[in-house]
Design a protein around this motif. Structure first.
Motif, mmCIF file in Angstrom:
data_model
loop_
_atom_site.group_PDB
_atom_site.id
_atom_site.type_symbol
_atom_site.label_atom_id
_atom_site.label_comp_id
_atom_site.label_asym_id
_atom_site.label_seq_id
_atom_site.Cartn_x
_atom_site.Cartn_y
_atom_site.Cartn_z
ATOM 1 N N ASP A 1 0.833 -1.213 0.000
ATOM 2 C CA ASP A 1 0.000 0.000 0.000
ATOM 3 C C ASP A 1 0.867 1.262 0.000
ATOM 4 O O ASP A 1 0.554 2.231 -0.682
ATOM 5 N N GLN A 2 1.947 1.234 0.761
ATOM 6 C CA GLN A 2 2.840 2.389 0.831
ATOM 7 C C GLN A 2 3.471 2.664 -0.535
ATOM 8 O O GLN A 2 3.575 3.818 -0.960
ATOM 9 N N GLN A 3 3.870 1.621 -1.245
ATOM 10 C CA GLN A 3 4.461 1.799 -2.576
ATOM 11 C C GLN A 3 3.425 2.326 -3.566
ATOM 12 O O GLN A 3 3.758 3.123 -4.438
ATOM 13 N N ILE A 4 2.180 1.884 -3.435
ATOM 14 C CA ILE A 4 1.109 2.402 -4.298
ATOM 15 C C ILE A 4 0.941 3.899 -4.057
ATOM 16 O O ILE A 4 0.864 4.683 -5.006
ATOM 17 N N ASP A 5 0.902 4.304 -2.794
ATOM 18 C CA ASP A 5 0.749 5.728 -2.464
ATOM 19 C C ASP A 5 1.900 6.554 -3.032
ATOM 20 O O ASP A 5 1.684 7.632 -3.593
ATOM 21 N N LYS A 6 3.119 6.055 -2.906
ATOM 22 C CA LYS A 6 4.280 6.777 -3.432
ATOM 23 C C LYS A 6 4.230 6.862 -4.957
ATOM 24 O O LYS A 6 4.560 7.888 -5.546
ATOM 25 N N ALA A 7 3.800 5.775 -5.603
ATOM 26 C CA ALA A 7 3.703 5.777 -7.062
ATOM 27 C C ALA A 7 2.620 6.742 -7.535
ATOM 28 O O ALA A 7 2.800 7.436 -8.534
ATOM 29 N N LEU A 8 1.495 6.782 -6.827
ATOM 30 C CA LEU A 8 0.434 7.723 -7.184
ATOM 31 C C LEU A 8 0.922 9.158 -7.065
ATOM 32 O O LEU A 8 0.631 9.994 -7.923
ATOM 33 N N ASP A 9 1.681 9.435 -6.014
ATOM 34 C CA ASP A 9 2.244 10.778 -5.828
ATOM 35 C C ASP A 9 3.227 11.107 -6.951
ATOM 36 O O ASP A 9 3.180 12.197 -7.530
ATOM 37 N N TYR A 10 4.100 10.150 -7.284
ATOM 38 C CA TYR A 10 5.069 10.346 -8.367
ATOM 39 C C TYR A 10 4.340 10.590 -9.689
ATOM 40 O O TYR A 10 4.690 11.499 -10.440
ATOM 41 N N ALA A 11 3.317 9.773 -9.961
ATOM 42 C CA ALA A 11 2.562 9.904 -11.213
ATOM 43 C C ALA A 11 1.895 11.271 -11.308
ATOM 44 O O ALA A 11 1.911 11.902 -12.370
ATOM 45 N N ASP A 12 1.331 11.729 -10.204
ATOM 46 C CA ASP A 12 0.666 13.030 -10.191
ATOM 47 C C ASP A 12 1.667 14.168 -10.442
ATOM 48 O O ASP A 12 1.406 15.076 -11.228
ATOM 49 N N LYS A 13 2.813 14.097 -9.790
ATOM 50 C CA LYS A 13 3.821 15.155 -9.917
ATOM 51 C C LYS A 13 4.521 15.153 -11.276
ATOM 52 O O LYS A 13 4.996 16.185 -11.725
ATOM 53 N N ASN A 14 4.587 13.985 -11.917
ATOM 54 C CA ASN A 14 5.344 13.868 -13.162
ATOM 55 C C ASN A 14 4.469 13.651 -14.399
ATOM 56 O O ASN A 14 4.992 13.446 -15.497
ATOM 57 N N GLY A 15 3.157 13.692 -14.213
ATOM 58 C CA GLY A 15 2.244 13.586 -15.344
ATOM 59 C C GLY A 15 2.319 12.267 -16.083
ATOM 60 O O GLY A 15 2.312 12.244 -17.310
ATOM 61 N N CYS A 16 2.407 11.170 -15.337
ATOM 62 C CA CYS A 16 2.461 9.854 -15.977
ATOM 63 C C CYS A 16 1.435 8.928 -15.322
ATOM 64 O O CYS A 16 0.809 9.281 -14.339
ATOM 65 N N ARG A 17 1.290 7.762 -15.885
ATOM 66 C CA ARG A 17 0.383 6.762 -15.319
ATOM 67 C C ARG A 17 1.098 6.002 -14.208
ATOM 68 O O ARG A 17 2.327 5.985 -14.138
ATOM 69 N N ILE A 18 0.321 5.345 -13.363
ATOM 70 C CA ILE A 18 0.906 4.673 -12.212
ATOM 71 C C ILE A 18 1.867 3.547 -12.617
ATOM 72 O O ILE A 18 2.896 3.351 -11.980
ATOM 73 N N GLY A 19 1.564 2.849 -13.683
ATOM 74 C CA GLY A 19 2.465 1.786 -14.129
ATOM 75 C C GLY A 19 3.843 2.318 -14.474
ATOM 76 O O GLY A 19 4.867 1.742 -14.080
ATOM 77 N N GLU A 20 3.867 3.432 -15.176
ATOM 78 C CA GLU A 20 5.143 4.071 -15.509
ATOM 79 C C GLU A 20 5.852 4.533 -14.236
ATOM 80 O O GLU A 20 7.076 4.422 -14.119
ATOM 81 N N ALA A 21 5.081 5.019 -13.268
ATOM 82 C CA ALA A 21 5.667 5.464 -12.004
ATOM 83 C C ALA A 21 6.337 4.303 -11.273
ATOM 84 O O ALA A 21 7.425 4.456 -10.715
#
Length: 66
Positions: free
Chosen positions: A18-38
């Motif tokens: 769950d923690q990695q999902i949250d970090k990936a969602l944050d990365y995706a939001d900040k970098n304009g990408c999809r979660i898989g790419e994050a």
């Protein structure tokens, strides 16, 4: 149709927490990408694992062409 998200599929697969999902969602939001790419960019998952989850999300078979 009630599809699971790619993040939730990866969690069920045991690839992420769950923690990695949250970090990936944050990365995706900040970098304009999809979660898989994050997940790949942050080196949480490899591309093959993410591709398997995306295939499952869309209900299509995964084909490893490598």
């Amino acid at each position: 149709m009630n599809k699971k998200s790619v993040g939730q599929i990866l969690k069920v697969m045991g690839a992420v927490s769950d923690q990695q999902i949250d970090k990936a969602l944050d990365y995706a939001d900040k970098n304009g990408c999809r979660i898989g790419e994050a997940f790949v960019k942050t080196e949480v998952c490899d591309q093959k694992t993410v591709s398997k989850a995306v295939a499952k999300h869309y209900g299509v078979p995964f084909a490893d062409l490598a």
